[in-house]
Design a protein around this motif. Structure first.
Motif, PDB file in Angstrom:
ATOM      1  N   ARG A  39       0.865  -1.177   0.000  1.00 51.10           N
ATOM      2  CA  ARG A  39       0.000   0.000   0.000  1.00 51.10           C
ATOM      3  C   ARG A  39       0.904   1.230   0.000  1.00 51.10           C
ATOM      4  NH1 ARG A  39      -2.858   2.328   4.551  1.00 51.10           N
ATOM      5  NH2 ARG A  39      -1.727   4.083   3.705  1.00 51.10           N
ATOM      6  N   PRO A  40       0.359   2.437  -0.253  1.00 52.20           N
ATOM      7  CA  PRO A  40       1.211   3.625  -0.228  1.00 52.20           C
ATOM      8  C   PRO A  40       1.951   3.744   1.102  1.00 52.20           C
ATOM      9  CG  PRO A  40      -0.921   4.166  -1.179  1.00 52.20           C
ATOM     10  CD  PRO A  40      -1.018   2.756  -0.680  1.00 52.20           C
ATOM     11  N   GLY A  41       3.272   3.877   1.013  1.00 49.12           N
ATOM     12  CA  GLY A  41       4.091   3.984   2.214  1.00 49.12           C
ATOM     13  C   GLY A  41       4.888   2.731   2.507  1.00 49.12           C
ATOM     14  N   ALA A  42       4.445   1.602   1.944  1.00 54.06           N
ATOM     15  CA  ALA A  42       5.130   0.331   2.216  1.00 54.06           C
ATOM     16  C   ALA A  42       5.277  -0.478   0.943  1.00 54.06           C
ATOM     17  CB  ALA A  42       4.339  -0.483   3.231  1.00 54.06           C
ATOM     18  N   PHE A  52      10.369  -0.888   6.896  1.00 51.50           N
ATOM     19  CA  PHE A  52      10.275   0.573   6.744  1.00 51.50           C
ATOM     20  C   PHE A  52       8.863   0.974   6.322  1.00 51.50           C
ATOM     21  CE2 PHE A  52      14.840  -0.020   6.265  1.00 51.50           C
ATOM     22  CZ  PHE A  52      15.337   1.044   7.005  1.00 51.50           C
ATOM     23  N   PHE A  53       8.473   2.178   6.763  1.00 53.81           N
ATOM     24  CA  PHE A  53       7.200   2.729   6.303  1.00 53.81           C
ATOM     25  C   PHE A  53       7.373   4.229   6.116  1.00 53.81           C
ATOM     26  CE2 PHE A  53       2.967   4.382   6.275  1.00 53.81           C
ATOM     27  CZ  PHE A  53       2.235   3.402   5.625  1.00 53.81           C
ATOM     28  N   ASP A  54       6.887   4.733   4.991  1.00 54.60           N
ATOM     29  CA  ASP A  54       7.025   6.148   4.634  1.00 54.60           C
ATOM     30  C   ASP A  54       5.693   6.862   4.877  1.00 54.60           C
ATOM     31  OD1 ASP A  54       7.266   8.603   3.448  1.00 54.60           O
ATOM     32  OD2 ASP A  54       8.339   7.872   1.686  1.00 54.60           O
ATOM     33  N   LEU A  55       5.610   7.604   6.004  1.00 52.06           N
ATOM     34  CA  LEU A  55       4.353   8.284   6.358  1.00 52.06           C
ATOM     35  C   LEU A  55       3.975   9.353   5.336  1.00 52.06           C
ATOM     36  CD1 LEU A  55       4.432   8.788  10.228  1.00 52.06           C
ATOM     37  CD2 LEU A  55       2.590   7.769   8.908  1.00 52.06           C
ATOM     38  N   LYS A  56       5.006  10.038   4.780  1.00 49.98           N
ATOM     39  CA  LYS A  56       4.706  11.078   3.778  1.00 49.98           C
ATOM     40  C   LYS A  56       4.035  10.478   2.554  1.00 49.98           C
ATOM     41  CE  LYS A  56       6.613  15.471   4.285  1.00 49.98           C
ATOM     42  NZ  LYS A  56       7.716  15.499   5.251  1.00 49.98           N
ATOM     43  N   ALA A  57       4.570   9.332   2.112  1.00 57.86           N
ATOM     44  CA  ALA A  57       4.003   8.675   0.932  1.00 57.86           C
ATOM     45  C   ALA A  57       2.577   8.192   1.205  1.00 57.86           C
ATOM     46  CB  ALA A  57       4.876   7.503   0.510  1.00 57.86           C
ATOM     47  N   ALA A  58       2.251   7.968   2.484  1.00 53.94           N
ATOM     48  CA  ALA A  58       0.900   7.535   2.842  1.00 53.94           C
ATOM     49  C   ALA A  58      -0.073   8.705   2.912  1.00 53.94           C
ATOM     50  CB  ALA A  58       0.922   6.806   4.186  1.00 53.94           C
ATOM     51  N   GLY A  59       0.453   9.923   2.751  1.00 51.32           N
ATOM     52  CA  GLY A  59      -0.426  11.086   2.624  1.00 51.32           C
ATOM     53  C   GLY A  59      -0.723  11.834   3.908  1.00 51.32           C
ATOM     54  N   PHE A  60       0.088  11.638   4.959  1.00 51.74           N
ATOM     55  CA  PHE A  60      -0.175  12.321   6.227  1.00 51.74           C
ATOM     56  C   PHE A  60       0.611  13.623   6.334  1.00 51.74           C
ATOM     57  CE2 PHE A  60      -1.544   8.044   7.125  1.00 51.74           C
ATOM     58  CZ  PHE A  60      -2.664   8.231   7.944  1.00 51.74           C
ATOM     59  N   ASN A  61       0.007  14.631   7.018  1.00 48.63           N
ATOM     60  CA  ASN A  61       0.652  15.923   7.199  1.00 48.63           C
ATOM     61  C   ASN A  61       1.207  16.096   8.603  1.00 48.63           C
ATOM     62  OD1 ASN A  61      -0.022  16.910   4.560  1.00 48.63           O
ATOM     63  ND2 ASN A  61      -2.133  17.097   5.271  1.00 48.63           N
ATOM     64  N   ASP A  62       0.330  15.920   9.605  1.00 50.99           N
ATOM     65  CA  ASP A  62       0.735  16.132  11.002  1.00 50.99           C
ATOM     66  C   ASP A  62       0.200  14.959  11.826  1.00 50.99           C
ATOM     67  OD1 ASP A  62       1.629  17.267  13.350  1.00 50.99           O
ATOM     68  OD2 ASP A  62      -0.100  18.605  13.572  1.00 50.99           O
ATOM     69  N   PRO A  63       0.749  13.758  11.594  1.00 54.88           N
ATOM     70  CA  PRO A  63       0.145  12.567  12.193  1.00 54.88           C
ATOM     71  C   PRO A  63       0.647  12.224  13.587  1.00 54.88           C
ATOM     72  CG  PRO A  63       1.908  11.926  10.709  1.00 54.88           C
ATOM     73  CD  PRO A  63       1.852  13.433  10.679  1.00 54.88           C
ATOM     74  N   LEU A  64      -0.238  11.573  14.334  1.00 57.77           N
ATOM     75  CA  LEU A  64       0.163  10.876  15.552  1.00 57.77           C
ATOM     76  C   LEU A  64       0.195   9.395  15.214  1.00 57.77           C
ATOM     77  CD1 LEU A  64      -2.189  12.620  18.143  1.00 57.77           C
ATOM     78  CD2 LEU A  64       0.253  13.034  17.830  1.00 57.77           C
ATOM     79  N   LEU A  65       1.181   8.695  15.752  1.00 64.81           N
ATOM     80  CA  LEU A  65       1.237   7.246  15.571  1.00 64.81           C
ATOM     81  C   LEU A  65       0.459   6.568  16.695  1.00 64.81           C
ATOM     82  CD1 LEU A  65       4.950   6.589  14.548  1.00 64.81           C
ATOM     83  CD2 LEU A  65       2.934   6.608  13.085  1.00 64.81           C
ATOM     84  N   VAL A  66      -0.230   5.500  16.365  1.00 65.51           N
ATOM     85  CA  VAL A  66      -0.971   4.715  17.356  1.00 65.51           C
ATOM     86  C   VAL A  66      -0.589   3.258  17.133  1.00 65.51           C
ATOM     87  CG1 VAL A  66      -3.243   4.233  18.340  1.00 65.51           C
ATOM     88  CG2 VAL A  66      -2.889   6.335  17.039  1.00 65.51           C
ATOM     89  N   ALA A  67      -0.307   2.535  18.216  1.00 62.54           N
ATOM     90  CA  ALA A  67       0.117   1.136  18.077  1.00 62.54           C
ATOM     91  C   ALA A  67      -0.790   0.220  18.893  1.00 62.54           C
ATOM     92  CB  ALA A  67       1.561   0.973  18.529  1.00 62.54           C
ATOM     93  N   ALA A  68      -0.957  -0.997  18.416  1.00 58.95           N
ATOM     94  CA  ALA A  68      -1.751  -1.994  19.136  1.00 58.95           C
ATOM     95  C   ALA A  68      -1.117  -3.364  18.945  1.00 58.95           C
ATOM     96  CB  ALA A  68      -3.189  -1.999  18.620  1.00 58.95           C
ATOM     97  N   ASN A  69      -1.227  -4.204  19.956  1.00 66.68           N
ATOM     98  CA  ASN A  69      -0.800  -5.600  19.774  1.00 66.68           C
ATOM     99  C   ASN A  69      -1.791  -6.526  20.453  1.00 66.68           C
ATOM    100  OD1 ASN A  69       0.095  -5.019  22.458  1.00 66.68           O
ATOM    101  ND2 ASN A  69       1.437  -6.779  22.366  1.00 66.68           N
ATOM    102  N   ASP A  70      -1.876  -7.747  19.952  1.00 65.17           N
ATOM    103  CA  ASP A  70      -2.850  -8.693  20.493  1.00 65.17           C
ATOM    104  C   ASP A  70      -2.497 -10.093  20.017  1.00 65.17           C
ATOM    105  OD1 ASP A  70      -5.140  -9.610  21.864  1.00 65.17           O
ATOM    106  OD2 ASP A  70      -6.365  -7.947  21.118  1.00 65.17           O
TER     107      ASP A  70
END
Length: 368
Positions: A39-42, A52-70
């Protein structure tokens, strides 16, 4: 000169039960599965030490990262016992990705951890294929993972799964409790089954009641009981994301362990209480079957199983029609299940006589 038979034995990793060749073969088998989730960014090429992941390529301007595991919980044991591995990867992704969307975040990338005593490449490939399918449903890229072969740690045929998902949300689109207001309506999105919680109780019932898992379900002759129980968790990301971005959703609660009763308070401020009307939707036949088999009280159902609702969606009364139409167009089944009112933070689920097999009117409350 020392005789040959006295020389110390030469140890190899393979003799200890770990196969480097099997691990390499697995990496080759799953590489195209990972690539299919791009997908865009990966770009999802496996083999490095990290993804690696490219947040700019994913279309974000001022993002917060959120993580989850399960993990998948003891549903995994049922998968192993029944030889049905083709849905547990979807469960794994769902448990993480649904936990991200409720905070407003778009799932971006996923990593999995697969651990076993002895690597069975057929099973491992089937599991990773279902993880890739879950990633496609959630719109995130499978950018890495770990396969651990650990002799002596797991019983024959056993394996364990964990997943890690990272998402991002624009700073001004984060879903927090401060958006929820008295008078808001709670919509419920139908679940696809038990999802991935409550399986310790399900397995206990199966053993104690002698269920014939490979026979048609008593409540539906067209499907085997094991298949209704193993139905993968529904991933709600793609249907909810446009509404989250539009600002029409005030809050979302993923209904997992603890059921409606304990998950909805997690999204409320201290001064608001959620009221859920169990009469507002039909109890799924699978849930009714579990309840009858275990002679489970309605209050216990409300805190153990999703009871047919996999996601709670809180919206303003004026937006109910638009949001419902949008979700239905995206393939969701939507029920109007309750409302938010002033009161102590918490949730009350109540029903009339006969709702969830109750003998009389009932009510269950959980304080947040």
């Amino acid at each position: 000169m020392e005789s040959k038979h006295n020389q110390p034995a030469s140890y190899t990793y393979a003799q200890s039960g770990v196969s480097i060749d099997a691990g390499n073969a697995l990496v080759r088998a799953i590489a195209p599965l990972a690539r299919s989730t791009r997908r865009p960014g990966a770009d999802a090429d496996l083999g490095g030490f990290g993804g690696f992941f490219d947040l700019k390529a994913a279309g974000f301007n001022d993002p917060l990262l959120v993580a989850a595991n399960d993990g998948v919980g003891t549903k995994l044991k049922l998968a192993i016992e029944s030889g049905r591995h083709d849905g547990v990867g979807i469960d794994l992704v769902a448990m993480c990705a649904n936990d991200l969307i409720v905070q407003g975040a778009e799932p971006l990338f996923f990593l999995d951890y697969y651990a076993t005593g002895k690597l069975d490449n057929d099973v491992a490939t089937e599991v990773v294929a279902s993880i890739a399918e879950g990633c496609k449903q959630a719109g995130c890229a499978l950018i890495g993972g770990e396969t651990a072969e650990m002799p002596g740690m797991y019983s024959d045929g056993d394996y364990d799964l964990a997943g890690f998902c990272v998402g991002a949300v624009e700073r001004d689109r984060v879903l927090t409790a401060d958006k929820v207001a008295a008078g808001d309506v709670i919509l419920g999105l139908a679940s696809s089954g038990v999802h991935s919680n409550g399986f310790s109780l399900v397995r206990r019932l199966a053993a104690d009641k002698g269920w014939k898992l490979d026979r048609p379900a008593l409540f539906d002759q067209n499907i085997l009981l094991i298949d209704t129980l193993m139905a993968p968790t529904r991933i709600y990301v793609k249907s909810l994301l446009p509404l989250v971005k539009s600002g029409k959703i005030h809050a979302l609660a993923h209904i997992t362990g603890g059921g409606l009763l304990e998950n909805i308070p997690r999204i409320l401020p201290k001064t608001l209480h959620a009221h859920v009307d169990a009469d507002a939707w039909d109890q799924p036949r699978l849930m009714a079957f579990l309840q009858a088999q275990g002679n489970i009280e309605p209050e216990e159902m409300a805190r153990t199983f999703n009871c047919g609702i996999g996601m709670a969606v809180v919206v303003a009364g004026d937006d109910v029609a638009d949001v419902t139409a949008s979700l239905e167009a995206a393939g969701e089944t939507v029920h109007r299940i309750g409302h938010i009112a002033a009161g102590e933070k918490g949730c009350t689920v109540s029903g009339s006589a006969e709702t969830w097999s109750a003998l009389g009117a009932w009510s269950a409350t959980h304080s947040g």
